[in-house]
Design a protein around this motif. Structure first.
Motif, PDB file in Angstrom:
ATOM      1  N   TRP A  26     -10.495  -5.256 -11.610  1.00 33.92           N
ATOM      2  CA  TRP A  26     -11.276  -4.176 -11.417  1.00 33.92           C
ATOM      3  C   TRP A  26     -12.516  -4.160 -11.064  1.00 33.92           C
ATOM      4  CZ3 TRP A  26      -9.449  -6.386 -16.046  1.00 33.92           C
ATOM      5  CH2 TRP A  26     -10.526  -6.749 -16.949  1.00 33.92           C
ATOM      6  N   ASP A  27     -13.095  -3.034 -10.541  1.00 36.33           N
ATOM      7  CA  ASP A  27     -14.748  -2.892 -10.256  1.00 36.33           C
ATOM      8  C   ASP A  27     -15.312  -3.978  -9.517  1.00 36.33           C
ATOM      9  OD1 ASP A  27     -14.466  -0.471 -11.751  1.00 36.33           O
ATOM     10  OD2 ASP A  27     -15.318  -1.410 -13.742  1.00 36.33           O
ATOM     11  N   LYS A  55     -17.287  -5.499  -6.708  1.00 36.68           N
ATOM     12  CA  LYS A  55     -18.513  -4.875  -5.774  1.00 36.68           C
ATOM     13  C   LYS A  55     -18.962  -6.210  -4.830  1.00 36.68           C
ATOM     14  CE  LYS A  55     -20.194  -1.784  -9.567  1.00 36.68           C
ATOM     15  NZ  LYS A  55     -19.026  -1.900 -10.412  1.00 36.68           N
ATOM     16  N   VAL A  63     -17.015  -9.475 -16.687  1.00 35.47           N
ATOM     17  CA  VAL A  63     -17.208  -9.223 -15.170  1.00 35.47           C
ATOM     18  C   VAL A  63     -17.833 -10.600 -14.415  1.00 35.47           C
ATOM     19  CG1 VAL A  63     -18.829  -8.453 -13.407  1.00 35.47           C
ATOM     20  CG2 VAL A  63     -17.777  -6.833 -15.336  1.00 35.47           C
ATOM     21  N   PRO A  85      -6.707  -2.662 -13.568  1.00 34.48           N
ATOM     22  CA  PRO A  85      -6.846  -1.735 -14.276  1.00 34.48           C
ATOM     23  C   PRO A  85      -5.769  -1.268 -15.109  1.00 34.48           C
ATOM     24  CG  PRO A  85      -7.972  -1.114 -12.358  1.00 34.48           C
ATOM     25  CD  PRO A  85      -6.961  -2.409 -12.150  1.00 34.48           C
TER      26      PRO A  85
END
Length: 166
Positions: free
Chosen positions: A73-74, A76, A94, A141
């Motif tokens: 997820w997330d 970047k 992360v 997610p």
């Protein structure tokens, strides 16, 4: 008059290929994975700017392979690094990976592999460490509430030799 510097073609090609990975991951960050595509990213754990849980860094002091497939997820992507949410032993975290820390990028569904130099010159022997098992990290997610350990899904070791051109 001074002697012109030689072109470092190897470094130029290396940076161009890192740009290919940036393009791929930028698309994944915007659109998600498509088809059967998924990615193994091997990187140096001790490279400046790498963010990784301490337990994983201790277990893999030189390099680690993460898998971007089912559960992440997330994501970047910047010019210098990518970051992605993943689970380690059921704990969400992360991971931050500077593109300069990458050693390899593999898409097994396309039989595609890139290897990179990091600071010192690397050769195939640097990727053949049978004593150390790479960690497999995946996350999405939908699975945040159900860690991989509880879902019955285990990691698997992937031999990158199958994707190397001989």
């Amino acid at each position: 008059m001074h002697e012109p510097e030689e072109f470092r073609y190897d470094l130029m090609v290396d940076q161009a290929l890192r740009g290919v990975v940036k393009q791929i991951l930028t698309r994944v960050a915007k659109e998600g994975l498509f088809g059967e595509h998924h990615y193994y990213v091997t990187f140096q754990t001790n490279h400046p700017g790498v963010e990784l849980p301490d337990a994983q860094r201790k277990a893999h002091p030189d390099n680690i392979t993460v898998v971007v497939q089912h559960r992440f997820w997330d994501m970047k992507v910047t010019d210098e690094y990518f970051s992605v949410g993943m689970s380690f032993d059921g704990m969400p975290t992360v991971v931050v990976v500077p593109f300069d820390a990458m050693l390899a990028f593999v898409d097994p569904s396309a039989n595609f592999m890139l290897t990179f130099s990091v600071e010192e010159e690397m050769d195939d022997d640097d990727f053949e460490d049978d004593d150390e098992e790479p960690a497999k990290l995946t996350a999405d997610p939908a699975s945040r509430s159900k860690p991989a350990a509880e879902s019955g899904e285990g990691g698997e070791v992937i031999a990158l030799d199958a994707f190397r051109k001989k």
